[in-house]
Scaffold this active site. Structure first.
Site, mmCIF file in Angstrom:
data_model
loop_
_atom_site.group_PDB
_atom_site.id
_atom_site.type_symbol
_atom_site.label_atom_id
_atom_site.label_comp_id
_atom_site.label_asym_id
_atom_site.label_seq_id
_atom_site.Cartn_x
_atom_site.Cartn_y
_atom_site.Cartn_z
ATOM 1 N N HIS A 261 44.762 46.215 40.091
ATOM 2 C CA HIS A 261 43.835 46.320 41.225
ATOM 3 C C HIS A 261 43.669 47.736 41.769
ATOM 4 C CE1 HIS A 261 44.492 42.051 40.829
ATOM 5 N NE2 HIS A 261 43.330 41.895 41.439
ATOM 6 N N ASP B 157 33.118 45.460 36.797
ATOM 7 C CA ASP B 157 33.003 45.090 35.373
ATOM 8 C C ASP B 157 31.681 45.551 34.745
ATOM 9 O OD1 ASP B 157 35.343 43.754 35.966
ATOM 10 O OD2 ASP B 157 34.370 41.806 36.177
ATOM 11 N N GLY C 35 37.861 44.239 33.568
ATOM 12 C CA GLY C 35 36.517 44.141 32.988
ATOM 13 C C GLY C 35 36.121 42.740 32.570
ATOM 14 N N ARG C 36 37.070 41.800 32.672
ATOM 15 C CA ARG C 36 36.829 40.415 32.219
ATOM 16 C C ARG C 36 36.345 40.385 30.774
ATOM 17 N NH1 ARG C 36 34.144 36.002 35.428
ATOM 18 N NH2 ARG C 36 32.403 37.422 35.593
HETATM 19 O O1 F6P Z 1 35.508 40.861 38.385
HETATM 20 C C1 F6P Z 1 36.311 41.873 38.899
HETATM 21 C C2 F6P Z 1 37.737 41.707 38.447
HETATM 22 O O2 F6P Z 1 38.492 42.790 38.952
HETATM 23 C C3 F6P Z 1 37.913 41.573 36.939
HETATM 24 O O3 F6P Z 1 37.826 42.799 36.279
HETATM 25 C C4 F6P Z 1 39.257 40.914 36.867
HETATM 26 O O4 F6P Z 1 39.392 40.159 35.689
HETATM 27 C C5 F6P Z 1 39.266 40.006 38.063
HETATM 28 O O5 F6P Z 1 38.296 40.514 38.971
HETATM 29 C C6 F6P Z 1 40.605 39.916 38.759
HETATM 30 O O6 F6P Z 1 40.528 38.958 39.752
HETATM 31 P P1 F6P Z 1 41.624 38.803 40.893
HETATM 32 O O7 F6P Z 1 41.407 39.897 41.889
HETATM 33 O O8 F6P Z 1 41.360 37.473 41.464
HETATM 34 O O9 F6P Z 1 42.969 38.933 40.249
#
Ligand code: F6P
Length: 367
Positions: free
Chosen positions: A290, A145, A188-189
């Site tokens: 992912h 992010d 990117g949150r």
């Molecule tokens: O902080 C990294 C990140 O990939 C963010 O961009 C995303 O919102 C979050 O983690 C996703 O989390 P998870 O892997 O728990 O779905």
């Protein structure tokens, strides 16, 4: 430098994984083993492993041949905050408890002199609180992010950009064949760095980021105008945290066990539906998900991770605890973890990237 009294160094990787974690583990372990003949202890699955006492001694062999491999050999978790620890009661209910003292006990039981915590803002917040309980912590900033304050770049960001840019390139060819509007949602949150970086590099026509709330009409006007001028396809790159003016982020799931309970997602689909409705142009959506966090680190991230890991091991030897390594310009320096977590690093709406993108006709949904 005289011989350091630091002999046993723990390494932990917390939060979401990203390419470059193994490169940091390797650099910390190899340089500390080489410099002071240190014993390196790998903590498994982030802070969960520290609370539950799951750790093992890392051998030189274990950290050989991992520089280019994505993910983390130690495992990671975004659900193991020791101060907000989920305990499964096996009756369908999860209780949240403060298990930080268990983590402290395990740190002592394994006779750790220092702990290198590799993670994003969640991990740095936890690290700061663990430091207050007496742990000798050194932080290494990781996240795709790129939203950690006090460092110009986190490792993992460049690798995520590479994947997202390639994805946009691929969407371009199919978009132009079918004269479609293609929407791509990237991660990117609450920060728009990935959407901005990949959107510019991939030549997106519209980039939507959390820092610039958008107007629905401006987006559809942009794609209609392109269509009328003979440009029969358009690419819209949307950050998962993007939101319309006056609206809020879209949340896919709430999970209290996570360091950040909100899992974002869904804005890409919403933008695609609305644009198709308002413009009458055929639209498709791709949620990159992912894929952005998987695979090998780019050369930039391998180099940055190696410098970060080396610097972290030096700080440990020097007893400079409570510090986070950071890239400032081309130099790797260190800053207090407290400074790094004081605020989030968001995209400044008047930064050069945005000004240059606007100058070449990119729309940010606001004008
Ligand atoms: O902080 C990294 C990140 O990939 C963010 O961009 C995303 O919102 C979050 O983690 C996703 O989390 P998870 O892997 O728990 O779905």
């Amino acid at each position: 430098m005289g011989k350091s009294s630091v002999n046993r160094i723990g390494i932990i990787t917390g939060g979401g994984d990203c390419p470059g974690l193994n490169a940091v583990i390797r650099a910390v372990a190899k340089s500390a083993m080489g410099q002071n003949n240190c014993t390196i202890i790998g903590i498994e699955d982030g802070f969960e492993g520290l609370v539950e006492g799951r750790m093992h001694q890392i051998t030189d062999k274990e950290v050989s041949g991992i520089l280019h491999i994505g993910g983390t050999i130690l495992g990671s978790s975004n659900k193991g905050d020791p101060f907000h620890y989920p305990i499964d009661n096996f009756n369908g209910k999860v209780e949240i408890a403060d298990e930080s003292q268990r983590a402290v006990r395990n740190y002592k039981r394994w006779s750790l002199d220092a702990l290198v915590a590799i993670g994003g803002d969640g991990t740095m917040h936890i690290s700061n609180k663990m430091a207050e309980l007496g742990l000798n912590i050194i932080g290494v900033p990781k996240t795709i992010d790129n939203d950690l304050f006090a460092t110009d770049y986190t490792f993992g960001y460049d690798s995520a950009l590479f994947v997202a840019t390639q994805a946009i390139d691929r969407l371009h060819t199919t978009a132009s064949s079918h004269h479609r509007v293609m929407v791509i949602e990237v991660m990117g949150r609450y920060a728009g760095w990935i959407a901005l970086g990949a959107g510019i590099a991939g030549g997106a026509d519209v980039i939507l980021i959390p820092e610039i709330p958008f107007d629905w009409k401006i987006i559809s006007d942009k794609v209609k105008e392109r269509n009328l001028s003979g440009k029969k396809c358009s690419i819209i790159c949307v950050a998962e945290g993007a939101k319309p003016a006056g609206g809020d982020v879209m949340v896919k799931e709430m999970d209290e066990r996570r360091t950040d309970a909100r899992r974002l997602g869904g804005i890409g689909e919403k933008v695609a539906q609305q644009v198709e409705h308002d413009s009458g142009l055929e639209t498709r959506v791709t949620v990159l998900g992912h894929l952005q966090r998987g695979g090998s680190p780019t050369p930039f991230d391998r180099n940055l991770s190696t410098k970060f890991g080396y610097k972290a091991s030096q700080l440990a030897m020097q007893g400079k605890f409570g510090e986070m390594v950071a890239l400032q310009g081309t130099e790797v320096v260190s800053v207090p973890i407290q400074e790094a977590i004081a605020k989030q690093r968001l995209v400044p709406p008047d930064c050069q990237e945005i000004l240059s993108a606007r100058a070449v006709g990119t729309c940010f949904g606001d004008m």
